[in-house]
Design a protein around this motif. Structure first.
Motif, PDB file in Angstrom:
ATOM      1  N   LEU A 199       0.943  -1.291   0.117  1.00  0.00           N
ATOM      2  CA  LEU A 199      -0.020  -0.001  -0.090  1.00  0.00           C
ATOM      3  C   LEU A 199       0.941   1.099   0.038  1.00  0.00           C
ATOM      4  O   LEU A 199       2.152   1.012   0.339  1.00  0.00           O
ATOM      5  N   LEU A 200       0.438   2.457  -0.477  1.00  0.00           N
ATOM      6  CA  LEU A 200       1.175   3.612  -0.637  1.00  0.00           C
ATOM      7  C   LEU A 200       0.470   4.536   0.353  1.00  0.00           C
ATOM      8  O   LEU A 200      -0.798   4.549   0.140  1.00  0.00           O
ATOM      9  N   PRO A 201       1.024   5.344   0.858  1.00  0.00           N
ATOM     10  CA  PRO A 201       0.566   6.568   1.843  1.00  0.00           C
ATOM     11  C   PRO A 201      -0.228   7.611   1.013  1.00  0.00           C
ATOM     12  O   PRO A 201       0.171   7.898  -0.303  1.00  0.00           O
ATOM     13  N   GLN A 202      -1.408   8.066   1.609  1.00  0.00           N
ATOM     14  CA  GLN A 202      -1.827   9.405   0.594  1.00  0.00           C
ATOM     15  C   GLN A 202      -1.178  10.532   1.095  1.00  0.00           C
ATOM     16  O   GLN A 202      -1.115  11.448   0.094  1.00  0.00           O
ATOM     17  N   SER A 203      -0.657  10.756   2.027  1.00  0.00           N
ATOM     18  CA  SER A 203       0.626  11.815   2.191  1.00  0.00           C
ATOM     19  C   SER A 203       1.570  11.535   3.335  1.00  0.00           C
ATOM     20  O   SER A 203       1.373  10.529   3.999  1.00  0.00           O
ATOM     21  N   GLY A 204       2.478  12.075   3.213  1.00  0.00           N
ATOM     22  CA  GLY A 204       3.881  12.215   4.381  1.00  0.00           C
ATOM     23  C   GLY A 204       4.785  11.213   3.775  1.00  0.00           C
ATOM     24  O   GLY A 204       4.590  10.828   2.378  1.00  0.00           O
ATOM     25  N   GLU A 205       5.829  10.725   4.141  1.00  0.00           N
ATOM     26  CA  GLU A 205       7.092  10.371   3.871  1.00  0.00           C
ATOM     27  C   GLU A 205       7.225   8.792   4.269  1.00  0.00           C
ATOM     28  O   GLU A 205       7.179   8.736   5.709  1.00  0.00           O
ATOM     29  N   ILE A 206       7.639   7.942   3.728  1.00  0.00           N
ATOM     30  CA  ILE A 206       8.020   6.473   4.057  1.00  0.00           C
ATOM     31  C   ILE A 206       9.384   6.158   3.303  1.00  0.00           C
ATOM     32  O   ILE A 206       9.234   6.194   2.032  1.00  0.00           O
TER      33      ILE A 206
END
Ligand SMILES: Nc1ncnc2c1ncn2[C@@H]1O[C@H](COP(=O)(O)OP(=O)(O)O)[C@@H](O)[C@H]1O
Ligand SMILES: [Mg+2]
Length: 221
Positions: A52-59
């Protein structure tokens, strides 16, 4: 940092799972992720392997950023990770040996090197005598040890485990946790999610996911 979340938001529709969450893990760390069923542990772990990928923010994981996750970088990231599931997810039509060897075949290693590495891992896990067995003939603990073997055969930097003892009895659960500890002692970072506080060995750091935030907690055993 091997894993770094900064201000991460993730929701299924209106259902918020991560709300401006921060979390980081150093190389070689053993982290438990706890929290009630349904709080979002599996979702969080899927963000860690870019399922899954985030809707916002940094991973950032092992040097890869979710911002430039692509068809090329996702397989490269997965080379550095091993993932273990509650329900093992072994290939039922392949033997124990083949469930590990195909990971190395994908990388094009020579056959002899594959055999040596797979047999060394199976031997460490006490599974060498079962190398020609098919998963359905194994006990739950043996199946999970095989899945752990598959996760580490490629020498990952980080092993992610989602409720790895969820289908196992207490004695077998303890055995599986001690296997993760011995893998960690050799330098591999472990991120292990569970809702079962009984299995937690307080040598690891414990983080709790609650109301969209992840914080370090102390638990008395
Ligand atoms: N693909 C999905 N679509 C919509 N909701 C989901 C999906 N996957 C999980 N959820 C919901 O998100 C919440 C968190 O789920 P999950 O990450 O599986 O939690 P945990 O692993 O802590 O039990 C739950 O309420 C679950 O029903
Ligand atoms: Mg879960």
């Amino acid at each position: 940092m091997i894993l770094d979340f900064k201000g991460v938001n993730f929701a299924y529709g209106n259902h918020k799972i991560l709300d401006q969450s921060d979390f980081s893990m150093a190389e070689g760390e053993f982290a438990y992720l706890v929290g009630k069923s349904g709080c979002g542990k599996s979702t969080f772990l899927q963000l860690c392997y870019f399922n899954l990928l985030p809707q916002s923010g940094e991973i950032k994981i092992c040097g890869f950023s979710a911002k430039d996750a692509s068809q090329k970088s996702i397989p490269q990231l997965r080379q550095k990770l091993g993932v273990v599931f509650q329900d093992f997810k072994l290939l039922s039509d392949r033997t124990v040996f083949e469930n590990l060897s195909y990971i190395l075949e994908i990388n094009g290693y020579p056959r002899k090197k594959i055999r040596n590495r797979v047999e060394a891992v199976l031997s460490d896990l006490g599974l060498l005598h079962l190398k020609n067995a098919f998963p359905k003939t194994l006990s739950g603990g043996e199946q999970q040890r095989t899945a752990i073997g598959r996760a580490i055969v490629n020498e990952p930097l980080l092993v992610i485990a989602d409720e790895p003892t969820g289908n196992l009895d207490p004695a077998t659960s303890e055995e599986i946790i001690s296997i993760f500890e011995s893998i960690n002692r050799k330098g591999t970072a472990i991120l292990l999610a569970t809702h079962n506080y009984d299995i937690i060995d307080t040598k690891g750091r414990i983080y709790k996911l609650e109301d969209g935030k992840i914080g370090r907690v102390k638990i008395k055993n």
